[in-house]
Design an enzyme around this catalytic site. Sequence first.
Site, mmCIF file in Angstrom:
data_model
loop_
_atom_site.group_PDB
_atom_site.id
_atom_site.type_symbol
_atom_site.label_atom_id
_atom_site.label_comp_id
_atom_site.label_asym_id
_atom_site.label_seq_id
_atom_site.Cartn_x
_atom_site.Cartn_y
_atom_site.Cartn_z
ATOM 1 N N LYS A 13 0.660 -1.323 -0.069
ATOM 2 C CA LYS A 13 -0.072 0.096 -0.014
ATOM 3 C C LYS A 13 0.712 1.287 0.043
ATOM 4 O O LYS A 13 0.695 2.244 -0.786
ATOM 5 C CB LYS A 13 -0.841 -0.062 1.473
ATOM 6 C CG LYS A 13 -2.325 -0.663 1.220
ATOM 7 C CD LYS A 13 -3.347 -0.268 2.368
ATOM 8 C CE LYS A 13 -2.531 -0.264 3.600
ATOM 9 N NZ LYS A 13 -2.028 -1.336 4.385
ATOM 10 N N ARG A 88 -10.286 1.943 8.098
ATOM 11 C CA ARG A 88 -10.061 0.602 8.396
ATOM 12 C C ARG A 88 -11.066 -0.120 9.240
ATOM 13 O O ARG A 88 -10.929 -1.355 9.446
ATOM 14 C CB ARG A 88 -8.694 0.522 9.366
ATOM 15 C CG ARG A 88 -7.408 0.112 8.391
ATOM 16 C CD ARG A 88 -6.322 0.244 9.553
ATOM 17 N NE ARG A 88 -5.051 -0.437 9.047
ATOM 18 C CZ ARG A 88 -4.077 0.085 8.494
ATOM 19 N NH1 ARG A 88 -4.026 1.158 8.391
ATOM 20 N NH2 ARG A 88 -3.028 -0.647 8.561
ATOM 21 N N ARG A 127 10.987 -6.332 5.080
ATOM 22 C CA ARG A 127 10.736 -4.763 4.892
ATOM 23 C C ARG A 127 11.764 -4.050 5.566
ATOM 24 O O ARG A 127 11.674 -4.135 6.984
ATOM 25 C CB ARG A 127 9.084 -4.487 4.953
ATOM 26 C CG ARG A 127 8.943 -3.245 4.764
ATOM 27 C CD ARG A 127 7.400 -3.010 4.522
ATOM 28 N NE ARG A 127 6.680 -2.834 5.630
ATOM 29 C CZ ARG A 127 5.603 -2.530 5.612
ATOM 30 N NH1 ARG A 127 4.751 -2.495 4.390
ATOM 31 N NH2 ARG A 127 4.809 -2.588 6.566
ATOM 32 N N ARG A 161 10.289 -1.574 10.978
ATOM 33 C CA ARG A 161 9.172 -1.021 11.947
ATOM 34 C C ARG A 161 8.839 -2.095 13.260
ATOM 35 O O ARG A 161 9.168 -3.418 12.913
ATOM 36 C CB ARG A 161 7.951 -0.562 11.304
ATOM 37 C CG ARG A 161 7.924 0.439 10.424
ATOM 38 C CD ARG A 161 6.788 0.421 9.501
ATOM 39 N NE ARG A 161 5.466 0.035 9.966
ATOM 40 C CZ ARG A 161 4.304 -0.110 9.173
ATOM 41 N NH1 ARG A 161 4.300 0.547 7.938
ATOM 42 N NH2 ARG A 161 3.201 -0.592 9.497
ATOM 43 N N ARG A 172 -1.918 -8.282 12.926
ATOM 44 C CA ARG A 172 -2.362 -7.273 11.833
ATOM 45 C C ARG A 172 -3.412 -7.743 10.875
ATOM 46 O O ARG A 172 -4.293 -7.207 10.603
ATOM 47 C CB ARG A 172 -1.373 -6.636 11.499
ATOM 48 C CG ARG A 172 -0.700 -5.467 12.519
ATOM 49 C CD ARG A 172 0.567 -4.949 12.007
ATOM 50 N NE ARG A 172 0.721 -4.115 10.804
ATOM 51 C CZ ARG A 172 1.848 -3.962 10.085
ATOM 52 N NH1 ARG A 172 2.782 -4.509 10.344
ATOM 53 N NH2 ARG A 172 1.563 -3.294 9.077
HETATM 54 P P1 AMP Z 1 -0.040 1.251 8.439
HETATM 55 O O1 AMP Z 1 1.061 2.201 8.404
HETATM 56 O O2 AMP Z 1 -1.002 1.795 7.475
HETATM 57 O O3 AMP Z 1 0.511 -0.127 8.445
HETATM 58 O O4 AMP Z 1 -0.460 1.172 9.849
HETATM 59 C C1 AMP Z 1 0.407 1.075 10.941
HETATM 60 C C2 AMP Z 1 -0.522 0.766 12.311
HETATM 61 O O5 AMP Z 1 -1.264 2.173 12.490
HETATM 62 C C3 AMP Z 1 -1.806 -0.039 12.125
HETATM 63 O O6 AMP Z 1 -1.353 -1.368 12.351
HETATM 64 C C4 AMP Z 1 -2.621 0.619 13.122
HETATM 65 O O7 AMP Z 1 -2.080 0.062 14.538
HETATM 66 C C5 AMP Z 1 -2.519 1.947 13.227
HETATM 67 N N1 AMP Z 1 -3.496 2.735 12.186
HETATM 68 C C6 AMP Z 1 -3.054 3.248 10.890
HETATM 69 N N2 AMP Z 1 -4.337 3.544 10.203
HETATM 70 C C7 AMP Z 1 -5.260 3.260 11.116
HETATM 71 C C8 AMP Z 1 -6.616 3.051 11.145
HETATM 72 N N3 AMP Z 1 -7.282 3.938 9.934
HETATM 73 N N4 AMP Z 1 -7.373 3.115 12.226
HETATM 74 C C9 AMP Z 1 -6.713 2.796 13.280
HETATM 75 N N5 AMP Z 1 -5.589 2.436 13.471
HETATM 76 C C10 AMP Z 1 -4.771 2.733 12.284
#
Ligand code: AMP
Length: 226
Positions: A13, A88, A127, A161, A172
């Site tokens: 993404k 989400r 990653r 990360r 996740r």
């Molecule tokens: P990402 O970078 O999109 O993989 O997001 C990393 C983490 O941030 C996720 O696993 C969630 O813990 C948190 N996160 C990101 N976007 C959201 C969202 N829309 N709602 C809730 N938690 C989020």
Amino acid sequence: MRLLLIGPPGAGKGTQAVRLASHLSIRHISTGDLFREHIDQGTALGQQADRHMRAGLLVPDEVTIEVVKERLARPDVERGFLLDGFPRNAVQAVELDGILADSGSRLDAVLDLEIPDAEVVGRIAGRRVCREDRGHIFHVEHSPPEVAGTCTLCGGELYQRDDDREATVRKRLEVHHSETAPVLDHYRAQGLVTTVSALGHVQEVFVRALAAIGRSQAVVPDTASD
Ligand code: AMP
């Protein structure tokens, strides 16, 4: 153009969002990145988000929605945006519809990046992300940097990360299937969803994604970083 990019962790993404937003000259808004900026700055919001992120859980809706509302209120999104990682869950999707309706706008398309779970774990374990620019993403096997640990694009330090470790990735994925999949149903009902396979090279997925939103190009320069 107002776009959503939805997909499980490891679907690419972030990588596709950066390329699509740049190609379409629209803002890339990643809720994960917004939270990571708060964490880096040590804000109270960042500390709260960090606890949930480390556990592989979603950050509470009221916090997330506030962050997105504030971001979408800035003038730089007037030409359009690509939301990466939001909404989400179904509550966030309904909230987003409301925020957009209040400003007299609506979404143009929702891209659903699809990838089998078995692929995800291997992809994420390898990653590495640049500390200077989180859009600079590498993979220790599939797209290694020229010098291990150093970003080939800007010389920044590469790191893994905290939430990219295997147990957290599995959590996740579970959360994605239970909470985020219904978001697709929400937008399918509005006729907005196109599903794109996230398998293959970054450039192939990019071309597929452009075609899915009706922006195919005969020649798309390959400036892939991973
Ligand atoms: P990402 O970078 O999109 O993989 O997001 C990393 C983490 O941030 C996720 O696993 C969630 O813990 C948190 N996160 C990101 N976007 C959201 C969202 N829309 N709602 C809730 N938690 C989020």
